[in-house]
Design a protein around this motif. Structure first.
Motif, PDB file in Angstrom:
ATOM      1  N   VAL A 125     100.785  43.340  62.260  1.00  0.00           N
ATOM      2  CA  VAL A 125     101.667  42.354  62.876  1.00  0.00           C
ATOM      3  C   VAL A 125     100.993  41.778  64.111  1.00  0.00           C
ATOM      4  N   ARG A 126     100.397  42.654  64.882  1.00  0.00           N
ATOM      5  CA  ARG A 126      99.793  42.232  66.143  1.00  0.00           C
ATOM      6  C   ARG A 126      98.385  41.705  65.906  1.00  0.00           C
ATOM      7  N   ASP A 127      97.881  41.023  66.880  1.00  0.00           N
ATOM      8  CA  ASP A 127      96.599  40.342  66.772  1.00  0.00           C
ATOM      9  C   ASP A 127      95.464  41.298  67.119  1.00  0.00           C
ATOM     10  N   ILE A 128      94.980  41.999  66.119  1.00  0.00           N
ATOM     11  CA  ILE A 128      93.870  42.910  66.350  1.00  0.00           C
ATOM     12  C   ILE A 128      92.795  42.674  65.297  1.00  0.00           C
ATOM     13  N   ILE A 129      91.621  43.165  65.591  1.00  0.00           N
ATOM     14  CA  ILE A 129      90.490  43.071  64.672  1.00  0.00           C
ATOM     15  C   ILE A 129      90.139  44.492  64.260  1.00  0.00           C
ATOM     16  N   ASN A 130      90.051  44.749  62.978  1.00  0.00           N
ATOM     17  CA  ASN A 130      89.783  46.089  62.456  1.00  0.00           C
ATOM     18  C   ASN A 130      88.334  46.148  61.988  1.00  0.00           C
ATOM     19  N   ARG A 131      87.482  46.673  62.851  1.00  0.00           N
ATOM     20  CA  ARG A 131      86.057  46.770  62.536  1.00  0.00           C
ATOM     21  C   ARG A 131      85.765  48.173  62.007  1.00  0.00           C
ATOM     22  N   GLY A 132      85.776  48.309  60.700  1.00  0.00           N
ATOM     23  CA  GLY A 132      85.449  49.587  60.094  1.00  0.00           C
ATOM     24  C   GLY A 132      86.362  50.716  60.500  1.00  0.00           C
ATOM     25  N   GLY A 133      87.629  50.414  60.765  1.00  0.00           N
ATOM     26  CA  GLY A 133      88.574  51.432  61.186  1.00  0.00           C
ATOM     27  C   GLY A 133      88.765  51.505  62.683  1.00  0.00           C
ATOM     28  N   GLU A 134      87.874  50.880  63.459  1.00  0.00           N
ATOM     29  CA  GLU A 134      88.027  50.819  64.918  1.00  0.00           C
ATOM     30  C   GLU A 134      88.856  49.582  65.254  1.00  0.00           C
ATOM     31  N   LYS A 135      89.934  49.786  65.993  1.00  0.00           N
ATOM     32  CA  LYS A 135      90.864  48.710  66.297  1.00  0.00           C
ATOM     33  C   LYS A 135      90.467  48.027  67.605  1.00  0.00           C
ATOM     34  N   PHE A 172     112.630  55.158  66.713  1.00  0.00           N
ATOM     35  CA  PHE A 172     111.668  54.743  65.705  1.00  0.00           C
ATOM     36  C   PHE A 172     110.447  54.109  66.371  1.00  0.00           C
ATOM     37  N   TYR A 173     109.279  54.485  65.890  1.00  0.00           N
ATOM     38  CA  TYR A 173     108.030  53.905  66.383  1.00  0.00           C
ATOM     39  C   TYR A 173     107.691  52.659  65.583  1.00  0.00           C
ATOM     40  N   ARG A 174     107.475  51.555  66.289  1.00  0.00           N
ATOM     41  CA  ARG A 174     107.065  50.307  65.646  1.00  0.00           C
ATOM     42  C   ARG A 174     105.557  50.364  65.432  1.00  0.00           C
ATOM     43  N   THR A 175     105.129  50.586  64.212  1.00  0.00           N
ATOM     44  CA  THR A 175     103.704  50.802  63.962  1.00  0.00           C
ATOM     45  C   THR A 175     102.871  49.542  64.143  1.00  0.00           C
ATOM     46  N   GLY A 176     103.505  48.377  63.972  1.00  0.00           N
ATOM     47  CA  GLY A 176     102.738  47.134  64.002  1.00  0.00           C
ATOM     48  C   GLY A 176     102.013  46.857  62.702  1.00  0.00           C
ATOM     49  N   PRO A 183     113.851  45.162  50.716  1.00  0.00           N
ATOM     50  CA  PRO A 183     113.809  45.982  49.497  1.00  0.00           C
ATOM     51  C   PRO A 183     112.392  46.412  49.139  1.00  0.00           C
ATOM     52  N   ASN A 184     112.281  47.413  48.285  1.00  0.00           N
ATOM     53  CA  ASN A 184     110.974  47.857  47.789  1.00  0.00           C
ATOM     54  C   ASN A 184     110.219  46.676  47.182  1.00  0.00           C
ATOM     55  N   GLY A 185     108.912  46.663  47.429  1.00  0.00           N
ATOM     56  CA  GLY A 185     108.082  45.589  46.914  1.00  0.00           C
ATOM     57  C   GLY A 185     107.967  44.397  47.839  1.00  0.00           C
ATOM     58  N   THR A 186     108.751  44.392  48.935  1.00  0.00           N
ATOM     59  CA  THR A 186     108.718  43.292  49.901  1.00  0.00           C
ATOM     60  C   THR A 186     107.969  43.747  51.166  1.00  0.00           C
ATOM     61  N   THR A 187     107.138  42.873  51.679  1.00  0.00           N
ATOM     62  CA  THR A 187     106.342  43.211  52.855  1.00  0.00           C
ATOM     63  C   THR A 187     107.157  43.086  54.129  1.00  0.00           C
ATOM     64  N   GLY A 188     107.000  44.027  55.010  1.00  0.00           N
ATOM     65  CA  GLY A 188     107.643  43.993  56.320  1.00  0.00           C
ATOM     66  C   GLY A 188     106.932  44.933  57.272  1.00  0.00           C
ATOM     67  N   GLU A 189     107.417  44.985  58.509  1.00  0.00           N
ATOM     68  CA  GLU A 189     106.806  45.906  59.472  1.00  0.00           C
ATOM     69  C   GLU A 189     107.326  47.313  59.240  1.00  0.00           C
ATOM     70  N   LEU A 190     106.417  48.269  59.335  1.00  0.00           N
ATOM     71  CA  LEU A 190     106.757  49.666  59.099  1.00  0.00           C
ATOM     72  C   LEU A 190     107.181  50.329  60.406  1.00  0.00           C
ATOM     73  N   LEU A 191     108.365  50.929  60.410  1.00  0.00           N
ATOM     74  CA  LEU A 191     108.885  51.721  61.529  1.00  0.00           C
ATOM     75  C   LEU A 191     109.067  53.157  61.052  1.00  0.00           C
ATOM     76  N   THR A 192     108.884  54.112  61.958  1.00  0.00           N
ATOM     77  CA  THR A 192     108.971  55.506  61.536  1.00  0.00           C
ATOM     78  C   THR A 192     109.404  56.425  62.668  1.00  0.00           C
ATOM     79  N   ARG A 193     110.029  57.522  62.305  1.00  0.00           N
ATOM     80  CA  ARG A 193     110.263  58.647  63.201  1.00  0.00           C
ATOM     81  C   ARG A 193     110.307  59.904  62.336  1.00  0.00           C
ATOM     82  N   GLY A 194     110.076  61.045  62.956  1.00  0.00           N
ATOM     83  CA  GLY A 194     110.047  62.266  62.173  1.00  0.00           C
ATOM     84  C   GLY A 194     109.642  63.455  63.010  1.00  0.00           C
ATOM     85  N   PRO A 195     109.407  64.606  62.365  1.00  0.00           N
ATOM     86  CA  PRO A 195     109.196  65.856  63.095  1.00  0.00           C
ATOM     87  C   PRO A 195     107.889  65.943  63.860  1.00  0.00           C
ATOM     88  N   TYR A 196     106.950  65.047  63.595  1.00  0.00           N
ATOM     89  CA  TYR A 196     105.678  65.092  64.327  1.00  0.00           C
ATOM     90  C   TYR A 196     105.304  63.730  64.920  1.00  0.00           C
TER      91      TYR A 196
END
Length: 560
Positions: free
Chosen positions: A451-461, A430-434, A396-409
């Motif tokens: 979700v995945r184990d990454i390090i976000n250094r100033g926007g660089e993954k 649907f694309y699993r964004t992670g 439900p809205n307000g609950t954290t989960g993994e974001l999946l998406t599909r669409g025209p682009y």
């Protein structure tokens, strides 16, 4: 005949199912045009208006059209054909823009690589994309050495040409001359500048290839199809209110999707506006460009935005032309977001998205709380967003989960990588964004992490596992683990835990040099290191990254 009935030039480009494609056509989101048609029409519509400013060079839209057309004919003279691919790794400069537009124009999509990528990442991209040419800057400021390009040509049979910006080696093509409309050219090329051009390819062909952030290993190659890409740029241009009077400053690499197409460089040109190309590391230089060129729009990652806010206190530059500062690539802290308008005088527009597709924006008319505290809502009414738990059930809205998406682009998969496609996309597209996110009752998204184990250094993954595999090659390393350590400027930097071989103890400097020799990008190098006797493990034997992060937190608390 429907544009969906036209045979794609490249059968390796994944396509979405026909039913959804027909829905996008019926809704008017997809059109029978290539992004090249959109850009070409804009160049011809206002030939006398400024199009590009780069250093001391200024080109009108008409001059840019001539340069692009001439470069396209010269590329065709080298044997580059529609459907071919050309890897482009160049800084922000006129040659980058002319070459990229020329390749788009002739239907040979550029594979855009960030300037900071080294031989390790580039070799993977070349192996996957199988380009016929490689465009790189040569010389001391290049990320690649002459020996690197020589190895790439030797190891990859598809590479027929190196397009060199600078002092190349024997056999390289002079990129500056290729992109120079003032250089000698024959009558056939001269006629082509004004002649109508047939659009090669179709709606689902790739217009450009972008790269993934490399969150699970080396970067994956992402084909952005013409119809979806053109729609995305048109929609983003409207959301950011970019018009022919807009002036967009590119201070981050223009090869990055955020800077290129959100709406960025391509959207500004398609609207008939002006693009200012630069890469100033000093905010004061950027401020000088803003004052001189009357910049209205700019895209920044949070770390650069923070530097601008700090520098603004001591500047005398006139920044009053600024209308919109887009911030994306990582979630800015609310305190930073809240200061953009008051300090820089521009409206903040938070942008969240990925090179695979979905783009979310806060709207310029949103309440301040929405602009500061959320990452906005999807670009298109036909964007589908699911937020799911670990079992794939919607929350439900307000609950954290993994974001999946599909669409025209949003793309249907990665280029020539079925295994990665199967892992990242659901069977129904649907694309699993992670990304972990929550959705507000109003439909705005708040991104909470990965979700995945990454390090976000100033926007660089930075994928931790990929880095650990490279560190393991060092003869003095028995085991290692990389985690993100909090950093005031970059948000996170790489903290490396190392278990050394008996009797050895590598230093941080030694490991950084070793990784650079392997060709790893500079921003992925560890900035902190700790030698440990062993790494903590979970009950099932995996390295316990949570315990390692807690160790860093305890040390920081003790030092506070």
């Amino acid at each position: 005949m429907s544009p969906l009935d036209v045979r794609p030039l490249d059968p390796d480009v994944p396509t979405i199912d026909r039913r959804r494609a027909e829905d996008y056509l019926s809704a008017g989101l997809w059109r029978e045009e290539r992004i090249a048609d959109l850009l070409r029409a804009a160049r011809l519509r206002s030939p006398d208006r400024r199009a590009v400013v780069s250093g001391t060079t200024t080109l009108s839209h008409g001059e840019l059209h001539r340069a692009v057309t001439v470069a396209g004919r010269r590329l065709e003279g080298l044997g580059v054909r529609a459907g071919d691919r050309v890897v482009v790794q160049l800084p922000n400069c006129t040659e980058f823009l002319v070459l990229a537009l020329a390749l788009i124009d002739i239907g040979a999509p550029p594979v855009l690589v960030l300037p900071g990528f080294g031989e390790y990442e580039l070799s993977h991209v070349v192996r996957t994309a199988r380009p016929v040419a490689l465009a790189v800057r040569t010389g001391n400021r290049s990320a690649l050495t002459t020996e690197s390009t020589r190895r790439l040509r030797k190891e990859h049979a598809s590479l027929r040409h190196v397009l060199a910006l600078g002092a190349g080696t024997a056999g390289d093509v002079d990129l500056a001359a290729l992109c120079d409309p003032g250089a000698p050219w024959d009558e056939q090329v001269a006629q082509a500048v004004t002649a109508p051009r047939r659009s090669d390819g179709c709606a689902v062909d790739a217009a450009v290839f972008l790269l993934s952030g490399g969150t699970t290993g080396p970067p994956k190659v992402i084909p952005r199809g013409n119809a979806g890409y053109a729609y995305m740029i048109r929609a983003a241009t409207e959301i950011a209110r970019v018009t022919e009077d807009s002036v967009c400053l590119a201070v981050m690499p223009a090869a990055h999707g955020f800077v290129l197409n959100c709406p960025g460089v391509l959207g500004t040109l398609a609207a008939g506006g002006t693009v200012v190309l630069g890469d100033p590391t000093d905010p004061r230089q950027a401020f000088d460009l803003i004052e001189r060129e009357r910049v209205t729009h700019c895209a920044l990652v949070p770390t650069v935005a923070m530097q601008w806010l700090t520098a603004a206190a001591g500047t005398s530059a006139d920044l009053s032309s600024l209308r919109v500062i887009q911030v994306g690539g990582a979630r800015p802290v609310p305190e930073l977001a809240g200061r953009i308008r008051s300090v820089l005088g521009a409206t903040l527009q938070q942008c969240y998205g990925m090179s695979e597709g979905l783009l979310c924006y806060t709207r310029l008319t949103d309440d301040e709380a929405v602009i500061v505290q959320t990452q906005g809502r999807p670009t298109s009414p036909m964007d589908e967003v699911l937020i799911v738990d670990e079992q794939g059930r919607q929350v439900p809205n307000g609950t954290t989960g993994e974001l999946l998406t599909r669409g025209p682009y949003t793309v249907a998969g990665y280029y020539r990588d079925p295994a990665a496609t199967a892992k990242a996309f659901t069977p129904d597209g649907f694309y699993r964004t992670g990304d972990l996110a929550t959705r507000t009752p109003e439909g705005d998204l708040v991104v909470n992490g990965r979700v995945r184990d990454i390090i976000n250094r100033g926007g660089e993954k930075i994928p931790a596992e990929d880095l650990e595999l490279l560190v393991a090659r060092h003869p003095a390393v028995r085991a290692s683990a990389a985690v993100g350590a909090p950093h005031e400027l970059y948000g996170e930097v790489v903290h490396l835990y190392v278990v050394p071989e008996t009797g050895q103890e590598p230093t941080l400097l030694e490991l950084r040099r070793f990784l650079r020799e392997l060709g790893l990008a500079f921003f992925k190098l560890p900035e902190q290191m700790e030698v440990v006797a062993q790494l903590p493990t979970t009950a099932i034997g995996k390295i316990d990254k949570k315990a390692l992060r807690a160790r860093i937190a305890r040390r920081r608390a003790a030092e506070a």
